[in-house]
Design an enzyme around this catalytic site. Structure first.
Site, PDB file in Angstrom:
ATOM      1  N   ASP A   1       0.826  -1.205   0.000  1.00  0.00           N
ATOM      2  CA  ASP A   1       0.000   0.000   0.000  1.00  0.00           C
ATOM      3  C   ASP A   1       0.862   1.258   0.000  1.00  0.00           C
ATOM      4  O   ASP A   1       2.059   1.200   0.273  1.00  0.00           O
ATOM      5  CB  ASP A   1      -0.868   0.023   1.270  1.00  0.00           C
TER       6      ASP A   1
ATOM      7  N   LYS B   1      -3.540   3.347  -2.994  1.00  0.00           N
ATOM      8  CA  LYS B   1      -4.591   4.244  -3.471  1.00  0.00           C
ATOM      9  C   LYS B   1      -4.144   5.653  -3.137  1.00  0.00           C
ATOM     10  O   LYS B   1      -3.875   5.974  -1.992  1.00  0.00           O
ATOM     11  CB  LYS B   1      -5.919   3.946  -2.772  1.00  0.00           C
TER      12      LYS B   1
ATOM     13  N   MET C   1      -8.131   8.786   9.272  1.00  0.00           N
ATOM     14  CA  MET C   1      -8.669   9.317   8.014  1.00  0.00           C
ATOM     15  C   MET C   1      -9.643  10.472   8.280  1.00  0.00           C
ATOM     16  O   MET C   1     -10.665  10.590   7.590  1.00  0.00           O
ATOM     17  CB  MET C   1      -9.386   8.205   7.215  1.00  0.00           C
TER      18      MET C   1
HETATM   19  C1  LIG Z   1      -6.668   3.313   5.482  1.00  0.00           C
HETATM   20  S1  LIG Z   1      -6.246   3.745   7.128  1.00  0.00           S
HETATM   21  C2  LIG Z   1      -5.168   2.412   7.508  1.00  0.00           C
HETATM   22  C3  LIG Z   1      -4.898   2.214   8.975  1.00  0.00           C
HETATM   23  C4  LIG Z   1      -3.915   1.104   9.273  1.00  0.00           C
HETATM   24  N1  LIG Z   1      -4.416  -0.182   8.862  1.00  0.00           N
HETATM   25  C5  LIG Z   1      -3.497   1.067  10.735  1.00  0.00           C
HETATM   26  O1  LIG Z   1      -3.805   0.084  11.436  1.00  0.00           O
HETATM   27  O2  LIG Z   1      -2.816   2.001  11.172  1.00  0.00           O
HETATM   28  C6  LIG Z   1      -5.162   5.102   6.868  1.00  0.00           C
HETATM   29  C7  LIG Z   1      -5.133   6.077   8.018  1.00  0.00           C
HETATM   30  O3  LIG Z   1      -4.342   5.560   9.075  1.00  0.00           O
HETATM   31  C8  LIG Z   1      -3.709   6.618   9.752  1.00  0.00           C
HETATM   32  N2  LIG Z   1      -2.256   6.416   9.669  1.00  0.00           N
HETATM   33  C9  LIG Z   1      -1.630   5.336   9.199  1.00  0.00           C
HETATM   34  N3  LIG Z   1      -0.296   5.444   9.360  1.00  0.00           N
HETATM   35  C10 LIG Z   1      -0.083   6.625   9.971  1.00  0.00           C
HETATM   36  C11 LIG Z   1       1.077   7.314  10.432  1.00  0.00           C
HETATM   37  N4  LIG Z   1       2.298   6.795  10.295  1.00  0.00           N
HETATM   38  N5  LIG Z   1       0.910   8.513  11.021  1.00  0.00           N
HETATM   39  C12 LIG Z   1      -0.309   9.038  11.194  1.00  0.00           C
HETATM   40  N6  LIG Z   1      -1.434   8.439  10.769  1.00  0.00           N
HETATM   41  C13 LIG Z   1      -1.323   7.243  10.181  1.00  0.00           C
HETATM   42  C14 LIG Z   1      -4.165   7.909   9.097  1.00  0.00           C
HETATM   43  O4  LIG Z   1      -5.305   8.366   9.773  1.00  0.00           O
HETATM   44  C15 LIG Z   1      -4.511   7.415   7.709  1.00  0.00           C
HETATM   45  O5  LIG Z   1      -5.413   8.282   7.071  1.00  0.00           O
END
Ligand SMILES: C[S@@+](CC[C@H](N)C(=O)[O-])C[C@H]1O[C@@H](n2cnc3c(N)ncnc32)[C@H](O)[C@@H]1O
Length: 245
Positions: free
Chosen positions: A31, A53, A165
């Site tokens: 991803d 995406k 998100m």
């Molecule tokens: C599609 S979701 C996926 C979440 C992921 N599966 C998880 O468990 O962290 C994507 C969202 O996760 C959050 N996110 C993921 N990695 C991040 C990071 N390193 N710093 C801040 N937010 C993060 C943000 O809110 C982002 O918009």
């Protein structure tokens, strides 16, 4: 085939199992949110497929699932690498469903989700004795045809609210939570690109969130614990904790 959580970004936060599977992978399907440090661990010999995406370049989930099924039928050692944990807003469930329906054997390897890792990187415990006895992890992303989160009811649940998100909808989220009864002074923290070199932490009140300078990817933490920073306890909270203990 393994559906593998890559953690929040820092390669040191990858699980040993994820690192071992990556090292022996023949194909890695990843991803956009998988950190560069983690991608650097993919062996040169492995085929790397970026299905991230991104704005202006959507990849249909059905196409990703179909690709995984095809690779699975080829019998290759495939790692499907997803940011954070595959089953926390990662659509890992849909991919697992497609693989199961197609008879492709797979395993699930959990990862450290950004919903706890990002607050932790800012020194925020999502629960804390005497301050927050619950944590709700919620998406701020609105999807056409799906029911919206009932933010006003959520405001009454108590505890910590962790929004993933949620950057683009932060004004309406803050407005709804305040309409539901959360105080305008409720502490808020935003953590962008957590656990990477680009990490930025913002501290706000709920009333300030709408105009807060924050960019995706970010985790938004709402509640009393958002005032914490590392091991130091803000004076307003020390009294509260002392009373609770
Ligand atoms: C599609 S979701 C996926 C979440 C992921 N599966 C998880 O468990 O962290 C994507 C969202 O996760 C959050 N996110 C993921 N990695 C991040 C990071 N390193 N710093 C801040 N937010 C993060 C943000 O809110 C982002 O918009």
């Amino acid at each position: 085939m393994a559906l593998v959580g890559a953690g929040p970004g820092d390669p040191d936060l990858l699980t040993l199992k994820a690192a071992r599977l990556l090292a022996s992978a023949e194909v890695v399907v990843h991803d956009a949110l998988v950190g560069d440090g983690v991608l650097a661990l993919i062996p040169e010999s492995a085929e790397r497929i970026d299905v991230g995406k991104r704005p202006g370049r959507p990849t249909l989930q059905e196409m990703i699932s179909a690709l995984l099924v095809e690779l699975g039928h080829q019998g290759k050692r495939v790692v499907r690498l997803k940011g954070g944990d595959p089953f926390v807003f990662g659509r890992g469930g849909e991919e697992a469903e497609a693989l199961a329906a197609a008879g492709v054997p797979f395993e699930i390897v959990p990862g450290i989700t950004s919903s706890v890792a990002a607050p932790a990187a800012a020194g925020i415990p999502v629960t804390h004795r005497g301050v927050s006895a619950a944590v709700t992890v919620v998406t701020g992303h609105r999807r056409a045809g799906e029911p919206d989160v009932d933010w006003r009811s959520l405001a009454k649940v108590g505890g910590t609210i962790v929004v993933l998100m949620g950057v683009s909808q932060r004004a309406s989220i803050a407005g709804e939570l305040m309409a539901g009864g959360l105080a305008a002074t409720t502490p808020v923290a935003t953590i962008e690109s957590a656990t990477t070199e680009a990490q930025v932490v913002g501290r706000w009140t709920l009333a300030e969130l709408a105009a807060a300078d924050v960019h995706s990817p970010a985790v938004i933490v709402i509640g009393a614990v958002a005032a914490f920073e590392f091991t130091s306890v803000p004076s307003s909270l020390s009294a509260l904790i002392a009373t609770a203990d």
